[in-house]
Scaffold this active site. Structure first.
Site, PDB file in Angstrom:
ATOM      1  N   LYS A 116       0.813  -1.220   0.000  1.00 35.52           N
ATOM      2  CA  LYS A 116       0.000   0.000   0.000  1.00 35.52           C
ATOM      3  C   LYS A 116       0.845   1.269   0.000  1.00 35.52           C
ATOM      4  CE  LYS A 116      -3.730  -0.250   2.640  1.00 35.52           C
ATOM      5  NZ  LYS A 116      -4.569  -0.581   3.815  1.00 35.52           N
ATOM      6  N   ARG A 292      -7.981  -7.614  -7.368  1.00 30.64           N
ATOM      7  CA  ARG A 292      -8.745  -8.871  -7.380  1.00 30.64           C
ATOM      8  C   ARG A 292     -10.220  -8.547  -7.472  1.00 30.64           C
ATOM      9  NH1 ARG A 292     -10.961  -7.969  -2.326  1.00 30.64           N
ATOM     10  NH2 ARG A 292      -9.518  -7.079  -0.831  1.00 30.64           N
ATOM     11  N   VAL A 295     -15.414  -8.514  -2.613  1.00 24.90           N
ATOM     12  CA  VAL A 295     -16.595  -9.095  -1.967  1.00 24.90           C
ATOM     13  C   VAL A 295     -17.876  -8.466  -2.531  1.00 24.90           C
ATOM     14  CG1 VAL A 295     -17.832  -9.333   0.233  1.00 24.90           C
ATOM     15  CG2 VAL A 295     -15.340  -9.594   0.174  1.00 24.90           C
TER      16      VAL A 295
HETATM   17  P1  ADP Z   1     -13.304  -6.148   0.188  1.00 22.92           P
HETATM   18  O1  ADP Z   1     -13.327  -4.717  -0.131  1.00 22.92           O
HETATM   19  O2  ADP Z   1     -13.366  -7.040  -0.989  1.00 22.92           O
HETATM   20  O3  ADP Z   1     -14.231  -6.499   1.275  1.00 22.92           O
HETATM   21  P2  ADP Z   1     -11.357  -6.679   2.128  1.00 22.92           P
HETATM   22  O4  ADP Z   1     -10.084  -5.926   2.250  1.00 22.92           O
HETATM   23  O5  ADP Z   1     -12.390  -6.478   3.165  1.00 22.92           O
HETATM   24  O6  ADP Z   1     -11.877  -6.328   0.711  1.00 22.92           O
HETATM   25  O7  ADP Z   1     -11.011  -8.205   2.010  1.00 22.92           O
HETATM   26  C1  ADP Z   1     -11.820  -9.191   1.408  1.00 22.92           C
HETATM   27  C2  ADP Z   1     -11.482 -10.541   1.950  1.00 22.92           C
HETATM   28  O8  ADP Z   1     -10.118 -10.823   1.827  1.00 22.92           O
HETATM   29  C3  ADP Z   1     -11.825 -10.684   3.394  1.00 22.92           C
HETATM   30  O9  ADP Z   1     -12.285 -11.992   3.593  1.00 22.92           O
HETATM   31  C4  ADP Z   1     -10.515 -10.428   4.086  1.00 22.92           C
HETATM   32  O10 ADP Z   1     -10.442 -11.079   5.320  1.00 22.92           O
HETATM   33  C5  ADP Z   1      -9.543 -11.005   3.097  1.00 22.92           C
HETATM   34  N1  ADP Z   1      -8.249 -10.301   3.057  1.00 22.92           N
HETATM   35  C6  ADP Z   1      -8.011  -9.030   2.696  1.00 22.92           C
HETATM   36  N2  ADP Z   1      -6.719  -8.733   2.719  1.00 22.92           N
HETATM   37  C7  ADP Z   1      -6.082  -9.845   3.124  1.00 22.92           C
HETATM   38  C8  ADP Z   1      -4.704 -10.190   3.366  1.00 22.92           C
HETATM   39  N3  ADP Z   1      -3.710  -9.311   3.178  1.00 22.92           N
HETATM   40  N4  ADP Z   1      -4.434 -11.433   3.767  1.00 22.92           N
HETATM   41  C9  ADP Z   1      -5.422 -12.329   3.942  1.00 22.92           C
HETATM   42  N5  ADP Z   1      -6.728 -12.066   3.725  1.00 22.92           N
HETATM   43  C10 ADP Z   1      -7.063 -10.862   3.327  1.00 22.92           C
HETATM   44  P1  ADP Z   2      -7.706  -2.306   4.022  1.00 22.59           P
HETATM   45  O1  ADP Z   2      -6.488  -2.609   3.196  1.00 22.59           O
HETATM   46  O2  ADP Z   2      -7.706  -2.995   5.316  1.00 22.59           O
HETATM   47  O3  ADP Z   2      -8.964  -2.417   3.240  1.00 22.59           O
HETATM   48  P2  ADP Z   2      -7.874   0.607   3.690  1.00 22.59           P
HETATM   49  O4  ADP Z   2      -6.627   1.404   3.548  1.00 22.59           O
HETATM   50  O5  ADP Z   2      -8.636   0.336   2.457  1.00 22.59           O
HETATM   51  O6  ADP Z   2      -7.492  -0.765   4.412  1.00 22.59           O
HETATM   52  O7  ADP Z   2      -8.813   1.303   4.758  1.00 22.59           O
HETATM   53  C1  ADP Z   2      -9.922   0.641   5.302  1.00 22.59           C
HETATM   54  C2  ADP Z   2     -10.926   1.652   5.809  1.00 22.59           C
HETATM   55  O8  ADP Z   2     -10.359   2.490   6.818  1.00 22.59           O
HETATM   56  C3  ADP Z   2     -11.406   2.622   4.755  1.00 22.59           C
HETATM   57  O9  ADP Z   2     -12.469   2.078   4.022  1.00 22.59           O
HETATM   58  C4  ADP Z   2     -11.819   3.824   5.584  1.00 22.59           C
HETATM   59  O10 ADP Z   2     -13.100   3.658   6.146  1.00 22.59           O
HETATM   60  C5  ADP Z   2     -10.811   3.823   6.685  1.00 22.59           C
HETATM   61  N1  ADP Z   2      -9.677   4.687   6.352  1.00 22.59           N
HETATM   62  C6  ADP Z   2      -8.548   4.337   5.713  1.00 22.59           C
HETATM   63  N2  ADP Z   2      -7.694   5.376   5.586  1.00 22.59           N
HETATM   64  C7  ADP Z   2      -8.293   6.438   6.153  1.00 22.59           C
HETATM   65  C8  ADP Z   2      -7.920   7.812   6.355  1.00 22.59           C
HETATM   66  N3  ADP Z   2      -6.741   8.281   5.958  1.00 22.59           N
HETATM   67  N4  ADP Z   2      -8.815   8.616   6.973  1.00 22.59           N
HETATM   68  C9  ADP Z   2     -10.003   8.159   7.402  1.00 22.59           C
HETATM   69  N5  ADP Z   2     -10.402   6.892   7.248  1.00 22.59           N
HETATM   70  C10 ADP Z   2      -9.568   6.017   6.636  1.00 22.59           C
END
Ligand code: ADP
Ligand code: ADP
Ligand code: MG
Length: 450
Positions: A116, A292, A295
């Site tokens: 990221k 990818r 969900v």
């Molecule tokens: P989405 O926006 O598709 O919901 P998420 O980040 O919530 O994306 O992840 C979707 C699925 O993939 C969830 O079941 C989450 O637990 C799994 N997941 C996401 N990132 C990882 C990771 N780095 N390693 C293992 N599982 C992951």
């Molecule tokens: P993941 O890889 O676990 O999906 P993200 O970087 O997509 O992580 O962030 C997950 C969630 O956390 C976002 O959907 C948002 O709600 C919150 N979030 C992430 N970054 C910020 C930010 N800089 N400020 C406020 N909320 C954030």
């Protein structure tokens, strides 16, 4: 031509992929762990190979066994679904080495966008607005604190390898920084094997707006509009909708163009999602790209009529787009509620076990993606997502009414679920008025309204 696909996943997403393959006349191979022999995906596929014991690290994450199963069954492609190996560049590279088509972007692209912090840098260089924050990962808690002090609080500490809301902390003031940094970094190390962290400015009362993109292997990139995923708990999505209540035609065009530019800067191919944070002034910032299928892809399918899994397979098969951006039309409104096996009254503790009886709703504009059946034992070892409840109607108001009915009709007995909690959100005045942000659920839980 892809003739047989091995699905390197389980649960509803494996079932979802099997169904589209079947429609396309493509053979399917499921893999399963020994506890999943009776799981729906293992029963629905043309062939099933048991690849190891229950823990994911011994089965669904075992690249060697998955590749052996692919070669042994003569499958020519692998669909990784989401989670598990879907964003593992080593796996994508190994597929290529074995002459197996990986249904997703190349290993190089996964590498570029999967980290990221690296992805932020790529986007900054491409001129995409990125949340203000560190340009490089921070090497120690002290370095992180220095950067955060300069930025001003609140800030967000994030794991470069993060996903699924893990390895992430909001820090309100400088006193809290070091402690939060250590715990977040520890969590990242144990979840992803990498404790590298970076810092972003925390955007209060934000919305999560993401754009679905599709890119073929010939440089054509289109977007399929946005999804609003602001209803989250602990940074994990609970409800998603398309289109967003707050995005007008002009902002959609601007953000869509930024998403396409981002995908092109990453030299992207196949389906992907560009995630943005939208602040209260309607300024948007890139947060990450998911390389990818997601969900919540179903809500985009409902408003565009495009089967994203089918497009993924066609792209991987080397087909060129037969459509352009102008051909993609957003119609009506779609909402998804994620139903999990968990107990909201016990801090959302997972609730695996036997599904003693089950009634799934149906009707016009209702879609259910699930691998549940009555008599199925939900294992504790995997994700607690069990049903994706989706509705589609002419506008948001009607879609909310439909979701209300569908949530009321769904019956899952034997385990605890979040159905009632979802019902509460759908019926909340602020949700209905579209007055939501990523803090909505936490406020609801703390009793401070929506
Ligand atoms: P989405 O926006 O598709 O919901 P998420 O980040 O919530 O994306 O992840 C979707 C699925 O993939 C969830 O079941 C989450 O637990 C799994 N997941 C996401 N990132 C990882 C990771 N780095 N390693 C293992 N599982 C992951
Ligand atoms: P993941 O890889 O676990 O999906 P993200 O970087 O997509 O992580 O962030 C997950 C969630 O956390 C976002 O959907 C948002 O709600 C919150 N979030 C992430 N970054 C910020 C930010 N800089 N400020 C406020 N909320 C954030
Ligand atoms: Mg995300």
């Amino acid at each position: 031509m892809i003739k047989k696909v091995l699905i390197a996943n389980r649960g509803e997403i494996a079932v979802r992929i099997i169904r589209t393959c079947r429609e396309m006349g493509i053979g399917t191979v499921a893999i399963c762990s020994d506890i999943d022999k009776d799981a729906l995906h293992a029963q629905l596929a043309d062939e099933t190979v048991c690849i190891g014991p229950m823990p994911a690290k011994d089965s669904y994450l075992r690249m060697d066994r998955i590749l052996s199963a692919t070669l042994a069954t003569g499958a020519d492609a692998i669909h990784p679904g989401f989670g598990f190996l879907s964003e593992n560049s080593k796996f994508a590279a190994l597929c290529r080495k074995c002459n197996i088509t990986f249904i997703g972007p190349s290993a190089e692209v996964i590498d570029r966008m999967g980290n990221k912090s690296e992805a932020r840098k790529t986007m900054m260089e491409a001129g995409i607005p990125v949340v203000p924050g560190t340009r490089e990962p921070v090497l120690s808690a002290e370095d992180g604190k220095k950067a955060a002090d300069e930025m001003g609080y609140p800030v967000m500490i994030k794991a470069s390898a993060g996903g699924g809301g893990k390895g992430m902390r909001i820090v309100q003031s400088e006193e809290e920084f070091i402690q939060h940094f250590e715990t977040a970094s520890q969590e990242a190390k144990s979840s992803f094997g990498d404790g590298t962290m970076y810092i972003e400015k925390y955007i209060p009362k934000a919305r999560h707006i993401e754009f679905q993109i599709l890119a073929d292997n010939y440089g054509n990139v289109v977007h399929l509009g946005e999804r609003d995923c602001s209803i989250q708990r602990r940074h994990q999505k609970m409800i998603e909708e398309a289109p967003s209540f707050v995005i007008n035609e002009e902002l959609r065009r601007t953000m869509g163009a930024a998403a396409i530019k981002a995908a092109k800067a990453a030299d992207y191919s196949n389906a992907g999602t560009i995630e943005f944070i939208l602040d209260q002034k309607n300024c948007f910032y890139f947060i990450e790209m998911n390389t990818r299928i997601q969900v919540e892809h179903g809500v985009t399918e409902m408003v565009t009529g495009i089967d994203l899994i089918r497009e993924q397979i066609k792209i991987a098969d080397g087909e060129k787009f037969s459509f352009t951006q102008e051909d993609i039309k957003i119609q009506g409104h779609s909402i998804e509620c994620r139903i999990n096996a968990e107990n909201p009254n016990k801090n959302f503790m997972p609730s695996p076990g036997l599904v003693t009886s089950l009634h799934m709703p149906g009707g016009n504009g209702v879609r259910i993606d699930s691998a549940l059946y009555a008599g199925y034992w939900i294992p504790a070892a995997y994700d607690s997502l069990i049903v994706k409840l989706m509705v589609h109607d002419a506008n948001r108001e009607l879609a909310i009414q439909k979701m209300r009915g569908v949530l009321g009709e769904l019956v899952i007995e034997g385990i605890d679920t979040n159905i009632d909690f979802q019902y509460r959100i759908i019926n909340h005045e602020d949700y209905i008025k579209g007055k939501t942000d990523t803090g909505f659920v936490e406020r609801l839980l703390s009793g401070n309204g929506g």
